[in-house]
Design an enzyme around this catalytic site. Structure first.
Site, mmCIF file in Angstrom:
data_model
loop_
_atom_site.group_PDB
_atom_site.id
_atom_site.type_symbol
_atom_site.label_atom_id
_atom_site.label_comp_id
_atom_site.label_asym_id
_atom_site.label_seq_id
_atom_site.Cartn_x
_atom_site.Cartn_y
_atom_site.Cartn_z
ATOM 1 C CG ASP A 173 -1.731 1.182 1.448
ATOM 2 O OD1 ASP A 173 -1.672 2.109 0.608
ATOM 3 O OD2 ASP A 173 -2.460 1.220 2.449
ATOM 4 C CB VAL A 182 -3.740 4.628 -5.903
ATOM 5 C CG1 VAL A 182 -3.556 5.555 -7.069
ATOM 6 C CG2 VAL A 182 -2.578 4.721 -4.938
ATOM 7 C CG ASP A 183 -7.263 10.567 -6.449
ATOM 8 O OD1 ASP A 183 -6.745 11.189 -5.507
ATOM 9 O OD2 ASP A 183 -7.873 11.106 -7.384
ATOM 10 C CB VAL A 236 -11.002 3.398 -13.158
ATOM 11 C CG1 VAL A 236 -11.518 2.723 -11.910
ATOM 12 C CG2 VAL A 236 -10.379 4.718 -12.835
ATOM 13 C CE1 TYR A 237 -9.325 8.071 -15.332
ATOM 14 C CE2 TYR A 237 -7.122 8.952 -15.582
ATOM 15 C CZ TYR A 237 -8.446 9.130 -15.231
ATOM 16 O OH TYR A 237 -8.881 10.364 -14.796
HETATM 17 N N1 AR6 Z 1 -1.238 1.434 -3.127
HETATM 18 C C1 AR6 Z 1 -0.674 1.114 -4.316
HETATM 19 N N2 AR6 Z 1 -1.396 0.879 -5.436
HETATM 20 C C2 AR6 Z 1 -2.743 0.984 -5.353
HETATM 21 C C3 AR6 Z 1 -3.403 1.323 -4.150
HETATM 22 C C4 AR6 Z 1 -2.600 1.547 -3.000
HETATM 23 N N3 AR6 Z 1 -3.124 1.887 -1.817
HETATM 24 N N4 AR6 Z 1 -4.751 1.338 -4.381
HETATM 25 C C5 AR6 Z 1 -4.922 1.022 -5.684
HETATM 26 N N5 AR6 Z 1 -3.713 0.803 -6.279
HETATM 27 P P1 AR6 Z 1 -6.377 3.652 -10.193
HETATM 28 P P2 AR6 Z 1 -5.922 5.128 -12.737
HETATM 29 C C6 AR6 Z 1 -3.416 0.448 -7.678
HETATM 30 O O1 AR6 Z 1 -7.702 3.223 -10.680
HETATM 31 O O2 AR6 Z 1 -6.160 3.902 -13.541
HETATM 32 C C7 AR6 Z 1 -9.260 7.642 -9.597
HETATM 33 O O3 AR6 Z 1 -10.622 7.671 -9.321
HETATM 34 C C8 AR6 Z 1 -4.477 -0.238 -8.485
HETATM 35 O O4 AR6 Z 1 -4.465 -1.639 -8.209
HETATM 36 O O5 AR6 Z 1 -6.248 4.164 -8.799
HETATM 37 O O6 AR6 Z 1 -4.762 6.013 -13.091
HETATM 38 C C9 AR6 Z 1 -8.707 9.007 -9.985
HETATM 39 O O7 AR6 Z 1 -9.375 10.050 -9.326
HETATM 40 C C10 AR6 Z 1 -4.035 0.067 -9.920
HETATM 41 O O8 AR6 Z 1 -3.087 -0.906 -10.373
HETATM 42 O O9 AR6 Z 1 -5.750 4.837 -11.151
HETATM 43 C C11 AR6 Z 1 -8.885 9.055 -11.473
HETATM 44 O O10 AR6 Z 1 -10.190 9.495 -11.805
HETATM 45 C C12 AR6 Z 1 -3.298 1.399 -9.789
HETATM 46 O O11 AR6 Z 1 -3.194 1.650 -8.374
HETATM 47 C C13 AR6 Z 1 -8.728 7.601 -11.884
HETATM 48 O O12 AR6 Z 1 -9.044 6.822 -10.742
HETATM 49 C C14 AR6 Z 1 -3.972 2.579 -10.446
HETATM 50 O O13 AR6 Z 1 -5.381 2.424 -10.409
HETATM 51 C C15 AR6 Z 1 -7.302 7.274 -12.287
HETATM 52 O O14 AR6 Z 1 -7.247 5.975 -12.794
#
Ligand code: AR6
Length: 181
Positions: free
Chosen positions: A17, A40-41, A132-133
């Site tokens: 994390d 992650v956001d 989600v992207y």
């Molecule tokens: N630590 C490390 N990695 C993580 C964590 C964590 N705590 N939580 C999730 N991940 P995403 P995107 C991973 O969807 O695709 C948001 O709503 C997860 O498994 O967070 O760039 C923003 O506001 C995945 O592999 O980011 C934007 O609207 C990775 O982080 C949108 O999502 C990225 O997944 C951005 O989408």
């Protein structure tokens, strides 16, 4: 954890994390409005303190309007162990013909440059755009690790790496790192 020596620096890959890291900067996979969100956001907003972080994000958006894909800005880490948060926006995957690879590479490189401009030496990234992207993960890993390697070779930071959520993601990124690094 895997570590690779690059120039005088270190590239690391670890599972876990990202909000738990005590480091100069963690990178947030944000959206162009810096409005917070899921993934992650959401985890970073919860751990940093939602109101404080959104206050800082709103002040930036009031000034710049929106943050285009590939660009990066910085805020304090607030309640996080990390001292700073670098917010970058990855591209939404639309099949690969919309300049997604260049935007993803810029998200990593501009985050590293911003760290260097702020005198930060250690930085950790999540897998930007891989949630989600919808960016294909293996392609994203090649782009990300090449950019980190380039930044370390240029001496932008001393330590840069990836924090992957879950063992399957960790193993995939390690196998790509063995090819790229
Ligand atoms: N630590 C490390 N990695 C993580 C964590 C964590 N705590 N939580 C999730 N991940 P995403 P995107 C991973 O969807 O695709 C948001 O709503 C997860 O498994 O967070 O760039 C923003 O506001 C995945 O592999 O980011 C934007 O609207 C990775 O982080 C949108 O999502 C990225 O997944 C951005 O989408």
């Amino acid at each position: 954890m895997r570590q690779y020596t690059i120039g005088t620096g270190t590239l690391f890959i670890r599972e876990g994390d990202i909000t738990r890291l005590d480091i100069d900067a963690i990178v947030n996979a944000a959206n162009s409005r810096l409005a917070g969100g899921g993934g992650v956001d959401g985890a970073i907003h919860s751990a940093a303190g939602y109101m404080e972080l959104q206050g800082a994000c709103r002040a930036i958006i009031d000034e710049i309007g929106s943050l285009p894909a590939g660009e990066a800005v910085i805020t304090p880490g607030f309640k996080l162990p990390a001292k700073n948060i670098i917010h970058t926006v990855g591209p939404i995957w639309r099949g690969g013909g919309q300049d997604e690879p260049r935007k993803l590479r810029n998200a990593y490189l501009n985050s590293l440059k911003l760290a260097a401009e702020n005198g930060l030496r250690t930085i950790a990234f999540p897998a930007i755009s891989c949630g989600v992207y919808g960016y294909p993960v293996e392609d994203a890993a090649h782009i990300a690790l090449s950019a980190l390697k380039e930044g370390l070779e240029a001496g932008l930071v001393g330590e840069a790496g990836m924090v992957l959520h879950g063992q399957p993601a960790y193993e995939l990124w390690c196998s790509v790192a063995d090819e790229v690094v």
